[in-house]
Design an enzyme around this catalytic site. Structure first.
Site, PDB file in Angstrom:
ATOM      1  N   ASP A   7       7.514   9.227   1.649  1.00 25.92           N
ATOM      2  CA  ASP A   7       6.860  10.532   1.845  1.00 25.92           C
ATOM      3  C   ASP A   7       7.682  11.641   1.203  1.00 25.92           C
ATOM      4  OD1 ASP A   7       4.703   9.507   3.191  1.00 25.92           O
ATOM      5  OD2 ASP A   7       5.390  10.114   5.192  1.00 25.92           O
ATOM      6  N   ASP A  26      -1.773   2.462   5.293  1.00 25.11           N
ATOM      7  CA  ASP A  26      -0.716   1.482   5.566  1.00 25.11           C
ATOM      8  C   ASP A  26      -0.398   1.407   7.058  1.00 25.11           C
ATOM      9  OD1 ASP A  26       0.533   3.918   5.812  1.00 25.11           O
ATOM     10  OD2 ASP A  26       2.050   3.566   4.293  1.00 25.11           O
ATOM     11  N   GLY A  27      -0.359   2.559   7.728  1.00 30.36           N
ATOM     12  CA  GLY A  27      -0.115   2.544   9.167  1.00 30.36           C
ATOM     13  C   GLY A  27      -1.247   1.886   9.930  1.00 30.36           C
ATOM     14  N   VAL A  48       0.839  -1.200   0.000  1.00 31.02           N
ATOM     15  CA  VAL A  48       0.000   0.000   0.000  1.00 31.02           C
ATOM     16  C   VAL A  48       0.876   1.252   0.000  1.00 31.02           C
ATOM     17  CG1 VAL A  48      -1.701   1.326   1.323  1.00 31.02           C
ATOM     18  CG2 VAL A  48      -1.920  -1.161   1.133  1.00 31.02           C
ATOM     19  N   THR A  49       1.945   1.224   0.792  1.00 31.99           N
ATOM     20  CA  THR A  49       2.862   2.367   0.848  1.00 31.99           C
ATOM     21  C   THR A  49       3.478   2.649  -0.519  1.00 31.99           C
ATOM     22  OG1 THR A  49       3.433   1.840   3.148  1.00 31.99           O
ATOM     23  CG2 THR A  49       4.932   3.280   1.963  1.00 31.99           C
ATOM     24  N   ARG A  79      -0.957  -1.498  12.308  1.00 29.49           N
ATOM     25  CA  ARG A  79      -1.425  -1.571  13.703  1.00 29.49           C
ATOM     26  C   ARG A  79      -2.428  -2.701  13.896  1.00 29.49           C
ATOM     27  NH1 ARG A  79      -0.934   3.984  13.028  1.00 29.49           N
ATOM     28  NH2 ARG A  79      -3.108   4.207  12.369  1.00 29.49           N
ATOM     29  N   ASP A 109       8.010   4.193   4.898  1.00 23.56           N
ATOM     30  CA  ASP A 109       6.949   5.198   4.842  1.00 23.56           C
ATOM     31  C   ASP A 109       7.539   6.608   4.818  1.00 23.56           C
ATOM     32  OD1 ASP A 109       4.034   5.788   4.985  1.00 23.56           O
ATOM     33  OD2 ASP A 109       4.609   6.759   6.855  1.00 23.56           O
TER      34      ASP A 109
END
Length: 223
Positions: free
Chosen positions: A91, A69-70, A31-32, A74, A87
Site C-alpha cells: 500500500d 485480496d483480503g 492479487v496483492t 477471509r 498488503d
C-alpha cells in the site's frame, strides 16, 4: 467514514469476483502484488506526462485489488500476519507511486515547483500518518483514533480530482484546477491527522506509563 461504509459496500460487490479467482487457484498474495504493480505502472506511466484521466482509470481498476485480496483470504480462512504485512507494505509503495507521479508532472510539464512540493508533502505525510499508528501499536498502545484524512480519503480525493482534471485534455475548460485544490486538501488533512495521532499516542503512552508505575511491585522491581 470511507473505510467504514465504502469498504463494506465494495467488499460485498467484489465477493463473487474474489470467489471466482479462488476457483481459478489464484493466491491472495498474487492479487496483492499484481494490483500494486498495476497501480505503480499506471501512476508512473501516465501521471508524469499529464495523462491524468487515463492514468486514473488504470489505477482505479487495480486499486480494488486491496479489497479483493483480503476478501479472498477471509473466504479461504487464510488471514495471516504475512498477508497483512505484505498488503500494508505494498500500500505504501502504491501511494508513493501515485503522489510521486503527480510530483513529477509538476516538476516537469506542469511547471509548478510549489505544487510539486505539495505533492511530495502529501506523499511523505501519508507515509508518516501510517507509521504513527503502526509504531504506536507495536509498543502496545491502541492508537484509538482514525483521524481526519486516512488512506482511503487521500486516495479518493486525489484520484477523483486527477481523473476530472484529466478531462481538460478533452476540451473541458478550467477543470484542471481541481487537482491542485485536492492536493492542498490532502496536505492539510494529512497534517491534521498526523497531529491527531501523535496527540493520541502521547496521551495513551502517559496513561500506560502511569498505570505501570501504580502497579503493585513496580516500585520494588525498579529498586
Amino acid at each position: 467514514m470511507l473505510n467504514k461504509y465504502a469498504r463494506a459496500f465494495f467488499t460485498r460487490v467484489l465477493t463473487p469476483f474474489a470467489a471466482f479467482l479462488i476457483r481459478l487457484g489464484v493466491s491472495p498474495d498474487v492479487v496483492t502484488v499484481l494490483g500494486t504493480a498495476g497501480v505503480v505502472a499506471g501512476a508512473l506511466a501516465f501521471f508524469p506526462v499529464g495523462e491524468f484521466f487515463w492514468g486514473t482509470i488504470v489505477i482505479t481498476l487495480f486499486v480494488f485489488s486491496d479489497l479483493v485480496d483480503g476478501n479472498m483470504a477471509r473466504q479461504l480462512g487464510r488471514s495471516s500476519r504475512w498477508g497483512a504485512f505484505l498488503d500494508s507494505t505494498l500500500d505504501r509503495v502504491a501511494d508513493g507511486a501515485i503522489f510521486g507521479g503527480i510530483a513529477l508532472w509538476y516538476a516537469g510539464g506542469g511547471n509548478s515547483v510549489l505544487l510539486c512540493a505539495v505533492a511530495i508533502f502529501c506523499l511523505a505525510s501519508g507515509q508518516v500518518v501510517s507509521y504513527t499508528k503502526a509504531r504506536g501499536e507495536s509498543i502496545g498502545l491502541p492508537v484509538a483514533v482514525n483521524g481526519l484524512v486516512e488512506r482511503a480519503e487521500r486516495l479518493v480525493v486525489t484520484l477523483v480530482a486527477a481523473g476530472l482534471a484529466g478531462l481538460h485534455a478533452f476540451g473541458v475548460p478550467g477543470i484542471e484546477v481541481l487537482l491542485p485544490i485536492a492536493l492542498w486538501i490532502v496536505a492539510v488533512g494529512s497534517l491534521v491527522t498526523l497531529v491527531q495521532r501523535v496527540v493520541t499516542v502521547r496521551r495513551e503512552a502517559a496513561e500506560a506509563d502511569a498505570g505501570t508505575a501504580g502497579t503493585p511491585g513496580a516500585a520494588g522491581a525498579a529498586s
